[in-house]
Design a protein around this motif. Structure first.
Motif, PDB file in Angstrom:
ATOM      1  N   ILE A 306       0.846  -1.199   0.000  1.00 59.18           N
ATOM      2  CA  ILE A 306       0.000   0.000   0.000  1.00 59.18           C
ATOM      3  C   ILE A 306       0.880   1.247   0.000  1.00 59.18           C
ATOM      4  CG2 ILE A 306      -1.626   1.348   1.375  1.00 59.18           C
ATOM      5  CD1 ILE A 306      -2.921  -1.191   2.283  1.00 59.18           C
ATOM      6  N   GLU A 307       1.928   1.241   0.829  1.00 55.43           N
ATOM      7  CA  GLU A 307       2.830   2.385   0.878  1.00 55.43           C
ATOM      8  C   GLU A 307       3.505   2.607  -0.474  1.00 55.43           C
ATOM      9  OE1 GLU A 307       5.145   5.587   2.077  1.00 55.43           O
ATOM     10  OE2 GLU A 307       3.349   4.689   2.958  1.00 55.43           O
ATOM     11  N   ALA A 308       3.967   1.506  -1.090  1.00 55.59           N
ATOM     12  CA  ALA A 308       4.612   1.632  -2.399  1.00 55.59           C
ATOM     13  C   ALA A 308       3.629   2.167  -3.440  1.00 55.59           C
ATOM     14  CB  ALA A 308       5.173   0.279  -2.841  1.00 55.59           C
ATOM     15  N   ALA A 309       2.392   1.674  -3.414  1.00 54.73           N
ATOM     16  CA  ALA A 309       1.391   2.145  -4.370  1.00 54.73           C
ATOM     17  C   ALA A 309       1.026   3.604  -4.121  1.00 54.73           C
ATOM     18  CB  ALA A 309       0.148   1.265  -4.303  1.00 54.73           C
ATOM     19  N   THR A 310       0.987   4.009  -2.850  1.00 52.42           N
ATOM     20  CA  THR A 310       0.699   5.407  -2.527  1.00 52.42           C
ATOM     21  C   THR A 310       1.782   6.324  -3.094  1.00 52.42           C
ATOM     22  OG1 THR A 310      -0.436   4.745  -0.490  1.00 52.42           O
ATOM     23  CG2 THR A 310       0.293   7.023  -0.646  1.00 52.42           C
ATOM     24  N   GLN A 311       3.024   5.915  -2.942  1.00 50.39           N
ATOM     25  CA  GLN A 311       4.114   6.703  -3.505  1.00 50.39           C
ATOM     26  C   GLN A 311       4.077   6.666  -5.032  1.00 50.39           C
ATOM     27  OE1 GLN A 311       5.951   8.650  -1.728  1.00 50.39           O
ATOM     28  NE2 GLN A 311       5.082   7.918   0.202  1.00 50.39           N
ATOM     29  N   GLY A 312       3.618   5.562  -5.604  1.00 50.18           N
ATOM     30  CA  GLY A 312       3.460   5.505  -7.055  1.00 50.18           C
ATOM     31  C   GLY A 312       2.460   6.530  -7.556  1.00 50.18           C
ATOM     32  N   VAL A 313       1.376   6.736  -6.803  1.00 46.07           N
ATOM     33  CA  VAL A 313       0.406   7.778  -7.160  1.00 46.07           C
ATOM     34  C   VAL A 313       1.068   9.154  -7.090  1.00 46.07           C
ATOM     35  CG1 VAL A 313      -1.739   8.902  -6.447  1.00 46.07           C
ATOM     36  CG2 VAL A 313      -1.594   6.415  -6.473  1.00 46.07           C
ATOM     37  N   SER A 318       3.247  13.917  -9.843  1.00 45.78           N
ATOM     38  CA  SER A 318       4.347  14.865 -10.052  1.00 45.78           C
ATOM     39  C   SER A 318       4.702  15.025 -11.521  1.00 45.78           C
ATOM     40  CB  SER A 318       5.584  14.405  -9.261  1.00 45.78           C
ATOM     41  OG  SER A 318       6.126  13.211  -9.818  1.00 45.78           O
ATOM     42  N   GLU A 319       4.272  14.081 -12.365  1.00 47.65           N
ATOM     43  CA  GLU A 319       4.539  14.191 -13.796  1.00 47.65           C
ATOM     44  C   GLU A 319       3.828  15.392 -14.417  1.00 47.65           C
ATOM     45  OE1 GLU A 319       6.506  12.475 -15.675  1.00 47.65           O
ATOM     46  OE2 GLU A 319       7.072  10.824 -14.340  1.00 47.65           O
ATOM     47  N   PHE A 320       2.816  15.919 -13.731  1.00 44.32           N
ATOM     48  CA  PHE A 320       2.093  17.080 -14.248  1.00 44.32           C
ATOM     49  C   PHE A 320       2.849  18.383 -14.001  1.00 44.32           C
ATOM     50  CE2 PHE A 320      -1.136  13.851 -13.766  1.00 44.32           C
ATOM     51  CZ  PHE A 320      -2.001  14.064 -14.826  1.00 44.32           C
ATOM     52  N   TYR A 321       3.879  18.347 -13.187  1.00 43.23           N
ATOM     53  CA  TYR A 321       4.620  19.557 -12.836  1.00 43.23           C
ATOM     54  C   TYR A 321       5.879  19.673 -13.685  1.00 43.23           C
ATOM     55  CZ  TYR A 321       1.524  19.145  -8.813  1.00 43.23           C
ATOM     56  OH  TYR A 321       0.437  19.015  -8.018  1.00 43.23           O
ATOM     57  N   PRO A 322       6.486  20.866 -13.708  1.00 44.94           N
ATOM     58  CA  PRO A 322       7.691  21.037 -14.531  1.00 44.94           C
ATOM     59  C   PRO A 322       8.829  20.136 -14.070  1.00 44.94           C
ATOM     60  CG  PRO A 322       6.777  23.164 -13.876  1.00 44.94           C
ATOM     61  CD  PRO A 322       6.040  22.126 -13.091  1.00 44.94           C
ATOM     62  N   LEU A 364      -0.938  11.440 -19.361  1.00 44.59           N
ATOM     63  CA  LEU A 364      -0.577  11.568 -17.949  1.00 44.59           C
ATOM     64  C   LEU A 364      -1.768  11.269 -17.043  1.00 44.59           C
ATOM     65  CD1 LEU A 364       1.724  14.739 -17.948  1.00 44.59           C
ATOM     66  CD2 LEU A 364       2.375  12.341 -17.798  1.00 44.59           C
ATOM     67  N   ARG A 365      -2.948  11.711 -17.449  1.00 50.36           N
ATOM     68  CA  ARG A 365      -4.128  11.442 -16.626  1.00 50.36           C
ATOM     69  C   ARG A 365      -4.430   9.942 -16.594  1.00 50.36           C
ATOM     70  NH1 ARG A 365      -9.608  14.849 -17.500  1.00 50.36           N
ATOM     71  NH2 ARG A 365      -8.101  16.512 -17.030  1.00 50.36           N
ATOM     72  N   ALA A 366      -4.265   9.272 -17.737  1.00 49.22           N
ATOM     73  CA  ALA A 366      -4.481   7.822 -17.765  1.00 49.22           C
ATOM     74  C   ALA A 366      -3.443   7.101 -16.906  1.00 49.22           C
ATOM     75  CB  ALA A 366      -4.426   7.317 -19.206  1.00 49.22           C
ATOM     76  N   GLN A 367      -2.206   7.595 -16.960  1.00 48.82           N
ATOM     77  CA  GLN A 367      -1.162   6.997 -16.134  1.00 48.82           C
ATOM     78  C   GLN A 367      -1.453   7.178 -14.656  1.00 48.82           C
ATOM     79  OE1 GLN A 367       3.135   7.445 -17.270  1.00 48.82           O
ATOM     80  NE2 GLN A 367       3.217   8.662 -15.387  1.00 48.82           N
ATOM     81  N   LEU A 368      -1.937   8.354 -14.284  1.00 49.17           N
ATOM     82  CA  LEU A 368      -2.320   8.596 -12.894  1.00 49.17           C
ATOM     83  C   LEU A 368      -3.486   7.700 -12.492  1.00 49.17           C
ATOM     84  CD1 LEU A 368      -2.158  10.178 -10.242  1.00 49.17           C
ATOM     85  CD2 LEU A 368      -3.608  11.950 -11.303  1.00 49.17           C
ATOM     86  N   GLY A 369      -4.468   7.542 -13.379  1.00 48.31           N
ATOM     87  CA  GLY A 369      -5.590   6.661 -13.075  1.00 48.31           C
ATOM     88  C   GLY A 369      -5.156   5.221 -12.861  1.00 48.31           C
ATOM     89  N   GLY A 370      -4.168   4.774 -13.654  1.00 51.17           N
ATOM     90  CA  GLY A 370      -3.658   3.419 -13.467  1.00 51.17           C
ATOM     91  C   GLY A 370      -2.981   3.244 -12.118  1.00 51.17           C
ATOM     92  N   ARG A 371      -2.203   4.243 -11.691  1.00 51.73           N
ATOM     93  CA  ARG A 371      -1.550   4.158 -10.382  1.00 51.73           C
ATOM     94  C   ARG A 371      -2.581   4.194  -9.251  1.00 51.73           C
ATOM     95  NH1 ARG A 371       4.012   5.031 -10.232  1.00 51.73           N
ATOM     96  NH2 ARG A 371       4.859   4.193 -12.187  1.00 51.73           N
ATOM     97  N   GLN A 372      -3.621   4.987  -9.408  1.00 52.33           N
ATOM     98  CA  GLN A 372      -4.679   5.028  -8.394  1.00 52.33           C
ATOM     99  C   GLN A 372      -5.409   3.690  -8.311  1.00 52.33           C
ATOM    100  OE1 GLN A 372      -6.794   8.408  -9.955  1.00 52.33           O
ATOM    101  NE2 GLN A 372      -5.680   9.886  -8.690  1.00 52.33           N
TER     102      GLN A 372
END
Length: 486
Positions: A306-313, A318-322, A364-372
């Motif tokens: 769970i901790e690893a997956a939380t950090q994955g999210v 962070s990919e949305f930031y510069p 990026l949004r799809a990638q974030l959804g996959g991590r969530q």
């Protein structure tokens, strides 16, 4: 109409910072949008699993030693040392730790030193002018580069924590595999002892049926019995031999399984003969507490995932930031090796870079959804592990309580059967009964002995299962794994 005056150069210089700030604001507004916030699943608690908020007696680290059999101790020790399945678990742990070290090393400054040498003949009809054109020259390049990506938005820290979470989960998985293997060896050992004890009872049953057949032959000769009784007695003998043969098959398979579990050749334990009556039942706790979840390596492994997956999210967000990268280089470059180390061959520079996602087609949004989704799956698996842990331990305790009552009732029945058998023997010796009555009464004694063997084996097996369900005496040390990775 009088035209407006053009801005002066000083005014232009004053407008440049404002224009830069405006351009930056427009870029930030136009950057990729992560979408609505995601609420992950709720994690289960000990109370939700029916475990009271109390401490329970932990299992001993070498709980199998409480059975009091040195052969079993040696088998478990050999299994924990030489089992291929545990070797796989240790290799996966080493791989996970190495990946966390790679991730940590990648987050710091990176320095490289490169040296290149080439020999080239330049065309006389190309873009290169004379005197290089039409001649051959050696080119040398000696350059040191320093690169660094500042972690302004926490991406690197989240990547490292995710890698450490996976490594800690792998460490707990290795402990869970060792706990399971020790329980499998102990349960296999108890099962083999049960089969050997049942074979002793079956051998006595065969001898009894042979005696009954002999007496029936005599009674038929004396005209006291018919061919019906004789045929029944004859059929009973091969039936008893079949039971012994079936037990021999199970004994052979049990020995082979124990040998493989302990990392040996399948036929290495052909002479292993444990005694069921020599095994001592280990003590068990009277109740379970919430601290059970911290003693189960499989539950702890699920928690670290769970901790690893939380950090994955966090990494995906962070990919949305510069992304900022700073690079600096210094070195020597010359056409002609004789001039490579001249002062004029020096070259140096800096290359800051900024990468800002604007429009990516929803990648990026799809990638974030996959991590969530991965996080929700990890939480669901943890919740299932919590329920399974509470069920396994509770089932073992419930079975032990029932087995204690069954053993008490069986002991009364066995005592009655032994007393009836004793009375039948006394009547036979006094000439008041036949030996067939004695043998028939002994059948009840043998049936109770079979039941006693099964109940004792189940008692031992269930206690071993409870030791495994309690975590096998494991102490959680996964939180200290970061020292190994740094």
């Amino acid at each position: 109409m009088t035209p407006s005056p053009l801005p002066s150069s000083a005014g232009t210089r004053r407008l440049l910072p404002l224009a830069g700030a405006l351009a930056t604001a427009l870029l930030l507004v136009a950057c990729a949008n992560p979408g609505p916030a995601h609420t992950p699943l709720a994690t289960s608690t000990a109370q939700a699993a029916g475990l009271p908020d109390a401490a329970s007696q932990p299992a001993a680290a070498r709980w199998w030693s409480a059975l009091g059999d040195r052969q079993l101790d040696a088998l478990v020790a050999q299994a924990l040392q030489g089992s291929p399945s545990l070797a796989v678990g240790r290799a996966r742990l080493a791989q996970a730790v190495a990946l966390s070290q790679v991730r940590e090393a990648a987050n710091g400054p990176q320095a490289t030193l490169g040296a290149d040498l080439s020999r080239q003949h330049y065309t006389a009809h190309g873009l290169v002018p004379a005197p290089v054109a039409g001649n051959s020259y050696s080119t040398g390049n000696l350059q040191a580069t320093l690169a660094w990506a500042p972690d302004f938005f926490g991406q690197h820290a989240a990547e490292l924590e995710a890698a450490l979470g996976q490594a800690r989960a792998a460490q707990a998985d290795a402990a869970a595999a060792a706990n399971l293997l020790a329980a499998q060896v102990a349960r296999g050992y108890v099962g083999l002892a049960r089969l050997l004890a049942q074979r002793e009872v079956a051998e006595r049953a065969l001898a009894q049926r042979q005696e009954q057949l002999g007496l029936t032959h005599q009674r038929v000769g004396a005209g006291l019995d018919s061919q019906v009784e004789l045929t029944q007695s004859q059929a009973a003998v091969p039936d008893a031999r079949t039971q012994i043969e079936a037990l021999d098959e199970q004994i052979t398979l049990a020995r082979r399984q124990l040998a493989v579990l302990s990392g040996q050749a399948p036929g290495a334990l052909a002479g292993l003969t444990p005694r069921l009556d020599a095994l001592q039942p280990p003590a068990v706790p009277g109740e379970l507490g919430a601290d059970l979840l911290g003693r189960r390596p499989d539950v702890v492994a699920a928690r670290w995932r769970i901790e690893a997956a939380t950090q994955g999210v966090a990494v995906a967000r962070s990919e949305f930031y510069p992304n900022v990268n700073l690079t600096a280089f210094v070195g020597l470059n010359a056409l002609g090796l004789d001039r490579l180390f001249n002062a004029g061959s020096r070259q140096l520079g800096v290359a800051p870079a900024l990468r800002l996602p604007l429009f990516d087609g929803g990648r990026l949004r799809a990638q974030l959804g996959g991590r969530q989704a991965e996080l929700d799956a990890a939480i669901a698996q943890y919740n299932g592990a919590v329920l399974d842990a509470a069920r396994e331990a509770g089932d073992a305790l419930a079975s032990l309580q029932s087995l204690e009552r069954q053993e008490a009732q069986q002991a009364d029945a066995a005592a009655s059967a032994e007393k009836a058998y004793q009375f039948a023997q006394e009547r036979y010796r006094a000439g008041l009964g036949t030996y067939l009555v004695v043998l028939s009464t002994e059948s009840q004694v043998l049936a109770q002995r079979r039941l006693a063997v099964d109940l004792r084996a189940r008692q031992l097996d269930t206690r071993v299962a409870l030791m495994k369900a309690l975590g096998g005496g494991w102490q959680d040390d996964t939180a200290t794994l970061h020292t190994a990775a740094r």
